[in-house]
Design an enzyme around this catalytic site. Structure first.
Site, mmCIF file in Angstrom:
data_model
loop_
_atom_site.group_PDB
_atom_site.id
_atom_site.type_symbol
_atom_site.label_atom_id
_atom_site.label_comp_id
_atom_site.label_asym_id
_atom_site.label_seq_id
_atom_site.Cartn_x
_atom_site.Cartn_y
_atom_site.Cartn_z
ATOM 1 N N HIS A 148 0.874 -1.174 0.000
ATOM 2 C CA HIS A 148 0.000 0.000 0.000
ATOM 3 C C HIS A 148 0.906 1.217 0.000
ATOM 4 C CE1 HIS A 148 -3.057 2.942 1.193
ATOM 5 N NE2 HIS A 148 -2.205 3.355 2.111
ATOM 6 N N CYS A 153 -4.637 1.934 -4.754
ATOM 7 C CA CYS A 153 -3.832 3.011 -4.167
ATOM 8 C C CYS A 153 -2.545 3.253 -4.936
ATOM 9 C CB CYS A 153 -3.510 2.671 -2.704
ATOM 10 S SG CYS A 153 -2.590 1.127 -2.506
#
Length: 543
Positions: free
Chosen positions: A34, A104
């Site tokens: 992430h 993301c």
């Protein structure tokens, strides 16, 4: 002043991926990555909750596993914030989040490119493909999705960028301000028109009296002739010659504006307004209340008597709602009133009628259900929408993005306009196809593109034109499907011209669609010289 741009890298599996990936999918994966961008003392990231920001390092994931400096940016904060707002309301809304295809890391890659022209590490971008291509990719998806929810700011630090309701409110305020400004200007024009009309009558009386050898009364003598005490701009009354000069100057300004834009395709000579109105009166005679009868008379003054939209009272939209939605009335009533509205759309003050419909959306709600109406009703709706592009103000109205709920569905003016265009173009009725092609042409040519390529590159998707990316893509798909029906040269020209514009508005998605779906625009070469010129412009975008 420059700002440092950093990439925060987190392993949302907290080391678990490294431990079990070999056993589960047969290859070593060091982490489930992430990432977020840190700039201007804030951490920005994208997830299933949309675009969000927080103080750096204050998500539930804690301290990042690694921090990489991507470079320096000279983009001002205001420009960055506008860019971020654009992304968060177009390509990076919460509903667009996809764990493997739009996540993301795609977001941070786009931000990194915008701020400093740098990419994030390739191994991070390649991770979804590695997982997807594995035999247990589908099994891992729910687990990874659950882990992704950990990438949330601590509650007190959270700040969405931006909230949908904030933009809705802002857009409504812009439209309200635009309406009030236009209303004031129209009031000024109406006053001046009345004054000029009155002065022409006085002049006619003066000439008649002088011709007959009489004496002109003092109130008709030119040196004493002044406008009514109703002031223009709230000031003292103006001499009639000055009013006429101002009126002529404004007319010339409006003409210049029209000349400077791409000419829309409208249908000016299709409707005999008097015949349509007489037919309407015959259909509704004896079926209206006194107030509705009065609205019929007002409509006659507006459409036949040469009066401005000020002739229509506040109850006109209730009257219109009755005619369009009362199923007890003959269907021809709806056709006649829509045809009259299509003729009214060519008037430069139709916008005042439209703005009165901002609350109830009578006209656009009816158009939204186009596919449920009879063919003649559909033709009348399409004629109205196409003719609305005659004037700048009414064409802007067609593209408003403020949403409302109708029959459980979210819609807006631009959504209704797009729906009408696509439905008509893809029908098998030549009249509807003709009007659908006109609407799409007008939509595509509505907005001039920014000429500076560097500026265009820095703007978020959806900001290059009032025809947003998703609308351009939807209309492109309709155009490509329509091309397979072997349209006439005129229709092909309109549609190819729109396609040229859409390749400019959506520089990646539209060319990809053309290549994937077809047909190749070059297959129409030789149809006409003007078409060949457009095909060449599209072809350049396909390379």
């Amino acid at each position: 002043m420059s700002q440092t741009v950093e990439l925060y890298i987190y392993d949302i599996s907290q080391g678990m991926a490294r431990t079990i990936s070999q056993m589960l999918i047969g290859k070593q994966i060091d982490g489930i990555w992430h990432t977020s961008i840190v700039v201007f003392d804030r951490e920005y990231f994208f997830g299933s909750g949309g675009v969000e920001s927080c103080n750096p390092g204050t998500t539930l994931l804690g301290t990042p596993l690694e921090v990489q400096k991507l470079g320096e940016t000279h983009v001002p904060y205001g420009v960055f914030y506008e860019y971020l707002n654009g992304l968060s309301t177009t390509s990076y809304i919460s509903s667009s989040y996809d764990l493997f295809k739009h996540n993301c890391n795609n977001f941070t890659e786009e931000i990194a490119q915008f701020l400093c022209g740098t990419s994030i590490p390739k191994y991070i971008l390649d991770l979804p493909n590695e997982v997807l291509q594995s035999s247990l990719g589908a099994t891992l998806s729910p687990l990874i999705a659950q882990l992704e929810k950990s990438a949330r700011p601590i509650a007190e630090e959270q700040r969405s960028v931006p909230r949908d309701e904030d933009f809705e409110q802002l857009n409504s305020q812009i439209e309200e301000a635009r309406y009030n400004s236009f209303l004031l200007e129209e009031r000024r024009k109406t006053i001046k028109e009345k004054l000029a009309k009155k002065e022409r009558k006085r002049e006619k009386k003066r000439k008649k009296i002088l011709k007959e050898g009489g004496t002109v009364p003092s109130d008709l003598q030119e040196e004493n002739t002044m406008t009514d005490t109703e002031a223009v701009n709230g000031a003292e009354s103006l001499p009639s010659d000055q009013v006429l000069a101002m009126e002529e100057e404004e007319r010339k300004e409006d003409e210049e504006k029209k000349k400077s834009r791409e000419p829309p395709i409208v249908f000016k000579d299709l409707i005999d307004v008097k015949a349509e109105f007489d037919a309407l009166v015959g259909l509704i005679d004896g079926k209206l209340s006194p107030d509705e009868q009065r609205s019929t008379e007002e409509l006659q003054q507006y459409m036949i008597g040469g009066e401005g939209s000020w002739a229509l009272s506040d109850g006109f939209l209730d009257y219109l709602n009755r005619l369009l939605n009362d199923k007890e009335l003959p269907v021809d009533v709806r056709i006649k009133i829509l045809n009259i509205l299509a003729a009214a759309a060519l008037k430069d003050d139709i916008i005042l009628v439209l703005h009165g419909d901002r609350k109830d959306h009578v006209i656009m709600n009816y158009a939204f259900e186009l596919d449920r109406h009879t063919q003649p009703e559909q033709e009348a709706v399409a004629l109205f929408i196409a003719n609305m592009f005659e004037n700048l103000s009414s064409s802007e109205w067609l593209m408003y993005i403020s949403e409302w709920t109708f029959n459980g569905q979210q819609t807006s003016n631009i959504r209704v306009t797009t729906k009408v265009a696509v439905h008509c173009l893809l029908s098998d009725v030549p009249v509807l196809q003709d009007r659908g092609a006109a609407i799409i042409h007008n939509l595509a040519c509505k907005e001039k593109m920014f000429k500076n390529f560097r500026i265009r590159q820095r703007l978020p998707k959806g900001s290059l034109s009032k025809v947003f990316d998703d609308v351009a893509v939807e209309l492109t798909m309709a155009l490509l499907q329509y091309f397979n029906s072997k349209p006439s040269e005129e229709q092909l020209y309109r549609c190819m011209k729109a396609l040229v514009k859409f390749t400019q508005i959506s520089g990646q998605e539209v060319p990809q669609l053309i290549q994937m779906i077809g047909p190749d625009p070059r297959s129409f070469k030789g149809t006409s010289d003007r078409l060949d010129e457009l095909i060449q412009q599209v072809s350049v975008k396909l390379h």
